[in-house]
Design an enzyme around this catalytic site. Structure first.
Site, short mmCIF file in Angstrom:
data_model
loop_
_atom_site.label_atom_id
_atom_site.label_comp_id
_atom_site.label_asym_id
_atom_site.label_seq_id
_atom_site.Cartn_x
_atom_site.Cartn_y
_atom_site.Cartn_z
CB SER A 2 -0.87 0.01 1.26
OG SER A 2 -1.40 1.30 1.47
CE1 TYR A 25 -6.95 3.76 -2.45
CE2 TYR A 25 -5.52 3.67 -0.53
CZ TYR A 25 -6.62 3.20 -1.24
OH TYR A 25 -7.37 2.18 -0.70
CB THR A 51 -6.77 1.34 -5.25
OG1 THR A 51 -5.76 0.39 -4.91
CG2 THR A 51 -8.07 0.95 -4.57
CE LYS A 127 -6.65 -4.09 -3.75
NZ LYS A 127 -7.29 -3.16 -2.83
CG HIS A 151 -11.02 -1.27 -0.79
ND1 HIS A 151 -10.48 -0.41 -1.71
CD2 HIS A 151 -10.27 -1.11 0.32
CE1 HIS A 151 -9.47 0.24 -1.16
NE2 HIS A 151 -9.32 -0.17 0.07
#
Ligand SMILES: Cc1cc2nc3c(=O)[nH]c(=O)nc-3n(C[C@H](O)[C@H](O)[C@H](O)COP(=O)(O)O)c2cc1C
Length: 254
Positions: A2, A25, A51, A127, A151
């Site tokens: 992440s 992100y 994502t 994703k 998610h």
């Protein structure tokens, strides 16, 4: 990995001794995402996972229920501040000019995939795909692979199970790119079902975190051992000695 981690991608790759994928992100400020992607590529990452299912905020009821109510000062170890600079304190966002109030990406469009491909040589995985329409759009705009995901119920909590979305996504991309899946995989039998439907790989989130929270690294290793053993067990029961024998004929719905 992440991109909201407390540890940087350089440290993670060094510790692992091999590249990891960077999940992204990008925030609503393009230059923030651009800086992180370039930094990840420089560190050796070959894949960026964009994502796309958390472009606006989410309501996490369980999180609210368990949120810390103890107001004693714990800032010696934890940084309790949640002002607009919280993002800039994360390892990957540091020095990118990221602002907490720009974390969402409500203006993201499909051309984002091409823009990402334009700034690095990394493969771009999307994703958070749960429909055929989005799978087709992602493919058409240059996605190298997809992750079918809701998610883990942390973005929208009441939609389809990701396994129910898998067949239409697979049909939409007709084998042109790999399709992975996550959300709700707890048992080897769950993994078997996704592979039988045609997923190329299964990913996990909470399962390994539970192992980590309880026992650290050995806990994560145990979780993986359990899942592998369960998969091997169901494969034995199904008469599928290797992955190539697992297919749609292995499962049914009544
Ligand atoms: C504590 C936690 C943090 C997460 N953080 C991210 C994240 O930063 N980026 C992301 O794309 N997904 C994130 N996810 C979602 C996971 O990547 C994954 O899609 C999900 O956990 C899979 O479902 P499962 O937990 O049921 O296995 C997070 C999930 C959890 C539980």
């Amino acid at each position: 990995m992440s991109n909201v981690t407390t540890t940087s991608i350089e440290e993670v790759i060094e510790a692992r001794g091999a590249p990891v994928w960077l999940q992204l992100y990008p925030t609503s400020n393009w230059s923030v995402g651009e800086k992180m992607v370039k930094r990840a590529e420089k560190a050796g990452a070959q894949v960026v996972v964009l994502t796309i299912d958390l472009n606006s905020d989410s309501k996490r009821v369980a999180l609210a229920r368990y949120i810390r109510l103890d107001e004693r000062d714990c800032s010696a170890c934890h940084d309790p501040a949640r002002d607009d600079s919280w993002l800039d304190r994360k390892a990957m966002y540091r020095d990118t000019g990221a602002r907490g109030d720009e974390f969402g990406t409500p203006g993201m469009t499909w051309d984002y995939i091409g823009r990402l491909k334009g700034i690095s040589d990394m493969k771009v995985v999307i994703k958070g795909i749960v429909t055929a329409e989005d799978a087709e759009s992602a493919l058409r705009h240059g996605a190298d692979a997809l992750i079918v995901s809701n998610h883990g119920g942390r973005a929208e909590a009441s939609g389809w199970g990701s396994l129910d979305s898998l067949p239409e996504v697979l049909a939409a991309v007709s084998g042109e790119i790999p399709v992975m899946i996550d959300s709700g995989f707890r048992r080897g039998t769950d993994i078997f079902k996704a592979l039988a439907l045609g997923a190329n790989a299964v990913c996990i989130g909470k399962a390994y975190l539970w192992g980590l929270a309880a026992f650290g690294q050995p806990g994560v290793e145990k979780v993986l051992d359990i899942l592998r053993a369960e998969l091997a067990m169901v494969m034995g029961q199904m008469g599928t000695p290797s992955l190539k024998y697992i297919g749609p004929h292995s499962i049914g719905r009544h």
